[in-house]
Every structure is written in structure tokens, then in C-alpha cells.
Design a protein around this motif. Structure first.
Motif, PDB file in Angstrom:
ATOM      1  N   ALA A 101     -24.419   7.787 -30.026  1.00 28.18           N
ATOM      2  CA  ALA A 101     -24.548   6.835 -28.924  1.00 28.18           C
ATOM      3  C   ALA A 101     -24.459   7.541 -27.575  1.00 28.18           C
ATOM      4  CB  ALA A 101     -23.473   5.758 -29.038  1.00 28.18           C
ATOM      5  N   VAL A 104     -27.836   9.617 -27.109  1.00 27.75           N
ATOM      6  CA  VAL A 104     -29.071   8.894 -26.783  1.00 27.75           C
ATOM      7  C   VAL A 104     -28.900   7.989 -25.571  1.00 27.75           C
ATOM      8  CG1 VAL A 104     -29.814   8.940 -29.186  1.00 27.75           C
ATOM      9  CG2 VAL A 104     -28.534   6.972 -28.343  1.00 27.75           C
ATOM     10  N   ASN A 105     -27.678   7.858 -25.067  1.00 30.69           N
ATOM     11  CA  ASN A 105     -27.465   7.069 -23.859  1.00 30.69           C
ATOM     12  C   ASN A 105     -27.565   7.907 -22.597  1.00 30.69           C
ATOM     13  OD1 ASN A 105     -26.758   4.356 -22.844  1.00 30.69           O
ATOM     14  ND2 ASN A 105     -24.925   5.356 -22.066  1.00 30.69           N
ATOM     15  N   ARG A 112     -35.704   8.522 -25.420  1.00 39.06           N
ATOM     16  CA  ARG A 112     -34.492   7.907 -25.965  1.00 39.06           C
ATOM     17  C   ARG A 112     -34.818   6.812 -26.973  1.00 39.06           C
ATOM     18  NH1 ARG A 112     -31.046   6.295 -20.787  1.00 39.06           N
ATOM     19  NH2 ARG A 112     -33.149   5.863 -20.007  1.00 39.06           N
ATOM     20  N   ARG A 116     -33.353   6.637 -30.774  1.00 38.87           N
ATOM     21  CA  ARG A 116     -32.566   5.478 -31.200  1.00 38.87           C
ATOM     22  C   ARG A 116     -33.160   4.868 -32.465  1.00 38.87           C
ATOM     23  NH1 ARG A 116     -31.585   2.444 -25.338  1.00 38.87           N
ATOM     24  NH2 ARG A 116     -30.282   4.094 -24.417  1.00 38.87           N
ATOM     25  N   THR A 117     -34.482   4.735 -32.485  1.00 37.79           N
ATOM     26  CA  THR A 117     -35.144   4.174 -33.661  1.00 37.79           C
ATOM     27  C   THR A 117     -34.973   5.087 -34.874  1.00 37.79           C
ATOM     28  OG1 THR A 117     -36.801   3.130 -32.225  1.00 37.79           O
ATOM     29  CG2 THR A 117     -37.333   3.327 -34.567  1.00 37.79           C
ATOM     30  N   TYR A 120     -31.466   4.881 -36.224  1.00 44.23           N
ATOM     31  CA  TYR A 120     -31.148   3.561 -36.778  1.00 44.23           C
ATOM     32  C   TYR A 120     -31.935   3.266 -38.056  1.00 44.23           C
ATOM     33  CZ  TYR A 120     -30.655  -1.529 -37.061  1.00 44.23           C
ATOM     34  OH  TYR A 120     -30.403  -2.799 -37.487  1.00 44.23           O
ATOM     35  N   GLY A 211     -26.146   4.676 -37.898  1.00 44.25           N
ATOM     36  CA  GLY A 211     -27.113   4.121 -36.971  1.00 44.25           C
ATOM     37  C   GLY A 211     -26.770   2.726 -36.502  1.00 44.25           C
ATOM     38  N   LEU A 215     -25.611   1.547 -32.405  1.00 43.30           N
ATOM     39  CA  LEU A 215     -26.111   0.495 -31.519  1.00 43.30           C
ATOM     40  C   LEU A 215     -24.963  -0.254 -30.847  1.00 43.30           C
ATOM     41  CD1 LEU A 215     -29.080  -1.027 -33.545  1.00 43.30           C
ATOM     42  CD2 LEU A 215     -29.122   0.725 -31.774  1.00 43.30           C
ATOM     43  N   ILE A 218     -23.727   1.983 -28.119  1.00 42.80           N
ATOM     44  CA  ILE A 218     -24.681   2.049 -27.006  1.00 42.80           C
ATOM     45  C   ILE A 218     -24.537   0.818 -26.119  1.00 42.80           C
ATOM     46  CG2 ILE A 218     -27.134   1.901 -26.425  1.00 42.80           C
ATOM     47  CD1 ILE A 218     -27.725   3.700 -28.776  1.00 42.80           C
TER      48      ILE A 218
END
Length: 346
Positions: A101, A104-105, A112, A116-117, A120, A211, A215, A218
Motif C-alpha cells: 500500500a 503503490v500510494n 500505480r 494496484r490491479t 490485487y 492484495g 486496498l 490504501i
């Protein structure tokens, strides 16, 4: 109560009635039935509330907790396996999720959305498909052992190795550990750690769940105020100090949610075991959830299966309460308050 308030109350109950009915039929009624089965001698034929089903009290619970037979030994083994699974999976998946988190933040990271995809994606993939893939990757001639071979080591036969990771290469156990037992298994077995086979499942759990929790972290990170972090930066605090002293304390509610969901999920692991090993090798991947299933549907011991489920429920509640106590906010001591007022150590 005025007519308007009564009308609002009636409207509220009408709106919630469908949910109440559904929860009552599909949640409350099955729980009550399972509770009765756990204290009865129902054999899976006919209604558990029929006249030929007798009340046996705590007999089914005694079989798994103090029976001294195979039921107690299997439950002790399953509990040992699942305890080590929880000990490793919950901290690892929480740390990995938080790390991903934060990564990718970052504002400087390009793509990004892609990352994230990608991180996850394993969480929304079928657990059966992931488990089958894991069996292939961790086979004796699979990709994981091939990678291990590149560094000059020989990988284990993952899903056929029952030895605990803390006992690899160990000789005979000490007498005082081998002679004392709890729930039908020796202290030496309790301290053996997860088996090599269970370790593969631990890695699988971290891979598939991090993942989802990423989220949550994030969302929490994006809702944090940047003013406090900027003030700490002006005061000369480094990146790690700002994360540990500023960011992480603000993530306490999300951290509690992630740990709670992680605890509940890890104590209920079933589908990976059912698809993968069915408790093998030598019951070292057996879990209480899978044991409850096999006791009821395999051995036709419906009362024992229901008793295992309720003991597992009690374990989850106890661990959740302990975690809530460990993470609750406590008043700042006078000594620490003086340290804060003086600017702390830099």
C-alpha cells in the motif's frame, strides 16, 4: 410517541424486515440447529429435532477435548497446525499488504493503477485454481524447486514432507517434551512449527490475501492529513521515523480491521486444504474447519463435527478480544508526555 415518529418507526421496520427474515432463516436457524446437533446424538438421518434424537450434553465436546482417543488426537493436531498457520500468515500478510500500500500510494510511482490491479488480482482469482497452480509450482520438479536449484540447493518435496520446519535435521526429541502431551499430541509436536507442506499453504495465503488488505490500507493512507507529516519533516524527522511515529498510529483502526479479518480468515481455512492435500501428509495440513467437515460428512459423527465448529468459533472470539485489548489506545504516561513536550530524541 407522536404519529410522525410512529410512522417513521413502522417504515424503518418495514425496510429492515426482509433482511431480518433472511438472516433469521439462513443464519440464526442454522446456528441454533448446529448448536443442538453438537449436544445430541443425531446421526444425519431425518430431522435433528425428531423424538428419536437424544440429548447427550457435553459428550461430543468431551470427545475432542478430553476423550483420550483418535478424536482428541485429530483435533489437537488440527489445532496445532492451524495455530502455526495463524502465527505466520496474519503478521506476514499484514506487513506485505501495508508495504504494498505504501509503495503503490507513492506519488512518484508511475503506473500505480497497473500495480494496484496486479497486486490485487490474486485475491479475486478462484481459490481452487490458485491451489491447483500452487500444487504444480511446489511439486518436487516444479518451478520453485528449480529456482532453489539455481543457487545450489535441493528443494524439498513440499506437499509430501510432514516434518516441522523447526525440527528439520533434529535428532531424537528431549524426553520431557516427548513424554508430556496436550490434546493427544506431545509438546515436541506442538513446538515443531508448521510442516513443510503447511509452509507452502502459508505462502499461498499471503499471496492471495495481501492484495485485499492492501486496498484497505490504501484507502486509509489517502484519508490521512499531510499536515502532521509535513510538520514532522520540518522538525527533521526522517522517512522511517515519520512512518513509525506519525503514519502508523493514524492507521490503528484500519490495522485492527485487517488483523481481525486476517484472524477470522486464517482460523477458517478450508478450501485450500480440501482442494490440495485433504490433511496429508500425516495430518500435518489438517485444520479444524476441514476436520469438522470430515467428521460430519465423512465419519457421520455429526455431533462431533458441530462441536468442533463451535469450539473453533470460541477460539476466534477469544483471539479477537485479545487482539482488541492489545491494540486499544491507552493513556499516555506522564514520563512519555514529558518526553513529547521536550521534543523527544532526534
Amino acid at each position: 410517541m407522536s404519529r410522525k415518529n410512529r410512522a417513521e418507526a413502522v417504515s424503518g421496520w418495514l425496510f429492515t424486515a426482509p433482511v431480518v427474515v433472511v438472516l433469521g432463516l439462513f443464519l440464526l436457524v442454522p446456528v441454533v440447529m448446529a448448536a443442538w446437533v453438537s449436544v445430541s446424538d443425531w446421526r444425519g438421518v431425518g430431522s435433528p429435532f425428531s423424538s428419536d434424537v437424544s440429548f447427550v450434553g457435553a459428550q461430543n465436546y468431551a470427545k475432542i477435548l478430553a476423550g483420550g482417543g483418535l478424536d482428541e488426537q485429530n483435533f489437537g493436531t488440527a489445532l496445532r497446525n492451524n495455530l502455526w498457520y495463524v502465527v505466520f500468515v496474519v503478521p506476514l500478510q499484514t506487513a506485505v499488504a501495508l508495504g504494498l500500500a505504501v509503495l503503490v500510494n507513492g506519488r512518484a510511482l508511475r503506473g500505480r493503477g497497473f500495480f494496484r490491479t496486479a497486486f490485487y488480482f490474486p485475491s479475486v482469482t478462484s481459490s481452487v485454481a490458485i491451489t491447483v497452480l500452487w500444487l504444480f509450482l511446489f511439486s518436487s520438479s516444479g518451478a520453485v524447486n528449480a529456482i532453489i536449484g539455481w543457487i545450489g540447493l535441493k528443494g524439498p518435496n513440499w506437499f509430501n514432507e510432514p516434518t516441522g520446519i523447526f525440527q528439520l535435521g533434529a535428532g531424537n526429541p528431549p524426553a520431557f517434551l516427548a513424554d508430556h502431551t496436550m490434546l493427544g499430541i506431545s509438546w515436541w509436536e506442538w513446538l515443531s512449527g508448521p510442516s513443510v507442506a503447511m509452509t507452502a499453504f502459508i505462502l499461498l495465503a499471503v499471496f492471495t490475501t495481501s492484495g485485499t488488505f492492501m486496498l484497505l490500507f490504501i484507502a486509509a493512507l489517502q484519508n490521512l492529513s499531510t499536515e502532521v507529516d509535513e510538520a514532522a519533516m520540518i522538525d527533521g524527522a526522517g522517512a522511517w521515523t515519520r512512518f513509525w511515529r506519525v503514519t502508523l498510529p493514524q492507521l490503528r483502526p484500519t490495522l485492527f480491521t485487517v488483523l481481525t479479518l486476517g484472524l477470522i480468515g486464517t482460523w477458517q481455512v478450508f478450501d485450500q486444504i480440501y482442494t490440495g492435500t485433504k490433511g496429508a501428509p500425516a495430518n500435518t495440513t489438517l485444520t479444524p474447519a476441514y476436520l469438522s467437515y470430515t467428521s460430519a460428512f465423512g465419519s457421520q459423527q455429526w455431533g462431533v463435527g458441530a462441536a468442533i465448529a463451535f469450539v473453533l468459533f470460541a477460539i476466534i472470539v477469544v483471539f479477537t478480544l485479545l487482539q482488541r485489548w492489545a491494540l486499544k489506545e491507552r493513556p499516555v504516561s506522564r514520563r512519555r508526555m514529558r518526553w513529547i513536550e521536550q521534543g523527544g530524541s532526534r
